[in-house]
Design a protein around this motif. Structure first.
Motif, short mmCIF file in Angstrom:
data_model
loop_
_atom_site.label_atom_id
_atom_site.label_comp_id
_atom_site.label_asym_id
_atom_site.label_seq_id
_atom_site.Cartn_x
_atom_site.Cartn_y
_atom_site.Cartn_z
N ASP A 196 3.34 9.97 -9.92
CA ASP A 196 2.95 10.27 -8.53
C ASP A 196 2.00 9.20 -8.01
N GLN A 197 1.03 8.82 -8.83
CA GLN A 197 0.08 7.80 -8.43
C GLN A 197 0.75 6.44 -8.33
N ALA A 198 1.70 6.17 -9.23
CA ALA A 198 2.43 4.89 -9.17
C ALA A 198 3.19 4.77 -7.86
N VAL A 199 3.80 5.86 -7.42
CA VAL A 199 4.51 5.86 -6.13
C VAL A 199 3.54 5.59 -4.99
N GLN A 200 2.41 6.28 -4.99
CA GLN A 200 1.41 6.09 -3.93
C GLN A 200 0.90 4.65 -3.90
N ASP A 201 0.68 4.06 -5.08
CA ASP A 201 0.21 2.68 -5.15
C ASP A 201 1.25 1.72 -4.56
N MET A 202 2.52 1.98 -4.84
CA MET A 202 3.57 1.11 -4.31
C MET A 202 3.73 1.27 -2.81
N VAL A 203 3.54 2.47 -2.29
CA VAL A 203 3.58 2.66 -0.84
C VAL A 203 2.50 1.81 -0.18
N ALA A 204 1.32 1.80 -0.77
CA ALA A 204 0.18 1.08 -0.19
C ALA A 204 0.21 -0.41 -0.47
N ASN A 205 0.61 -0.78 -1.70
CA ASN A 205 0.44 -2.17 -2.14
C ASN A 205 1.73 -2.87 -2.54
N GLY A 206 2.86 -2.20 -2.44
CA GLY A 206 4.11 -2.81 -2.85
C GLY A 206 4.08 -3.15 -4.33
N VAL A 207 4.50 -4.37 -4.65
CA VAL A 207 4.53 -4.79 -6.05
C VAL A 207 3.37 -5.73 -6.38
N ALA A 208 2.27 -5.60 -5.66
CA ALA A 208 1.06 -6.38 -5.96
C ALA A 208 0.35 -5.72 -7.13
N PHE A 209 0.89 -5.91 -8.33
CA PHE A 209 0.42 -5.18 -9.50
C PHE A 209 -0.94 -5.65 -9.99
N ASN A 210 -1.26 -6.92 -9.78
CA ASN A 210 -2.61 -7.40 -10.05
C ASN A 210 -2.83 -8.68 -9.26
N GLU A 211 -4.01 -9.27 -9.40
CA GLU A 211 -4.36 -10.42 -8.56
C GLU A 211 -3.59 -11.68 -8.92
N HIS A 212 -2.93 -11.68 -10.07
CA HIS A 212 -2.20 -12.87 -10.50
C HIS A 212 -0.71 -12.83 -10.13
N PHE A 213 -0.16 -11.65 -9.96
CA PHE A 213 1.28 -11.53 -9.76
C PHE A 213 1.67 -12.00 -8.37
N ASP A 214 2.64 -12.91 -8.30
CA ASP A 214 3.14 -13.44 -7.04
C ASP A 214 4.21 -12.49 -6.50
N THR A 215 3.92 -11.82 -5.40
CA THR A 215 4.83 -10.80 -4.88
C THR A 215 5.99 -11.38 -4.09
N ARG A 216 5.93 -12.67 -3.78
CA ARG A 216 7.04 -13.28 -3.03
C ARG A 216 8.32 -13.26 -3.86
N HIS A 217 9.42 -12.96 -3.20
CA HIS A 217 10.74 -12.96 -3.83
C HIS A 217 10.86 -11.88 -4.91
#
Length: 231
Positions: free
Chosen positions: A141-162
């Motif tokens: 449930d929390q994982a879904v909420q995090d993705m709604v808010a932040n997409g796939v920005a899983f941490n400060e290093h992960f490049d969400t482009r593409h």
């Protein structure tokens, strides 16, 4: 890979497995895959080690890959979309992409003379950067909420482009409204509205899929799940 180099590679995998067993990982496929399952058994995490056919005794390549998947999601995909090729995969990447080594093709040399130095460094990266991501999915449930808010920005290093947004996961473990909100944010942040419209037109016309972009898979999943383009 010659027998002797393969044995060296598998020995390295076993040593990594021994170090990570304290964190709940269990070896599979002669320790080439390490798996950890959430407490509720809904999601599992795999660390998979690949190697090279060009190995020699002084150079035993190891490449670590991460994936998050769900048997429950796979069943949902089969039932919801009659997808006989469903895998239940939520997310997959090379380990380095979650770390300060992102976007670098890191070759971990597991030659016998290197293992004592290299294996602790690799395990430290897994513990520092992969485990926090895995922990996010202990509570779906929390994982879904995090993705709604932040997409796939899983941490400060992960490049969400593409990167693809796991639409099926959001629909299976969340709600249609949450999936729609995440999709809206994804299109806006990634500036992919035009691409989404192209895919929707192709799907509506039942044209054979053409992957012009990696993210086209997100649009197809959104279309299948009846999400709308609101951007």
């Amino acid at each position: 890979m010659e027998t002797n180099t393969r044995e060296i590679f598998l020995t390295a995998c076993t040593k990594i497995a021994e170090r990570l067993s304290a964190y709940g990982f269990k070896p599979m496929q002669k320790a080439q895959t390490l798996r950890k399952t959430t407490r509720n058994k809904k999601v599992y995490f795999d660390i998979h080690f690949q190697s090279s056919v060009k190995n020699w005794n002084g150079g035993i390549t190891l490449w670590p890959y991460l994936s998050i998947a769900s048997g429950e999601l796979k069943k949902w995909q089969i039932q919801q979309h009659q997808d006989k090729d469903a895998t239940g995969t939520i997310f997959a990447t090379r380990l380095e992409n979650l770390t300060p080594l992102k976007n670098k093709n890191q070759d971990w040399n597991m030659a016998v003379s290197n293992q004592e130095n290299v294996i602790p460094k690799l395990c430290e990266l897994i513990i520092t950067y992969a485990l926090p991501l895995f922990d996010k999915f202990e509570d779906t449930d929390q994982a879904v909420q995090d993705m709604v808010a932040n997409g796939v920005a899983f941490n400060e290093h992960f490049d969400t482009r593409h990167q693809n947004l796991p639409i099926d996961f959001l629909c299976c473990f969340g709600s249609q409204a949450q999936a729609q909100s995440a999709f809206d944010n994804y299109l806006r942040q990634q500036k992919l509205t035009a691409g989404a419209k192209r895919i929707y037109d192709e799907m509506a016309a039942q044209k054979p899929p053409v992957n012009k972009n990696i993210t086209d898979n997100t649009m197809r999943a959104a279309y299948r799940n009846k999400l709308t383009i609101n951007s």
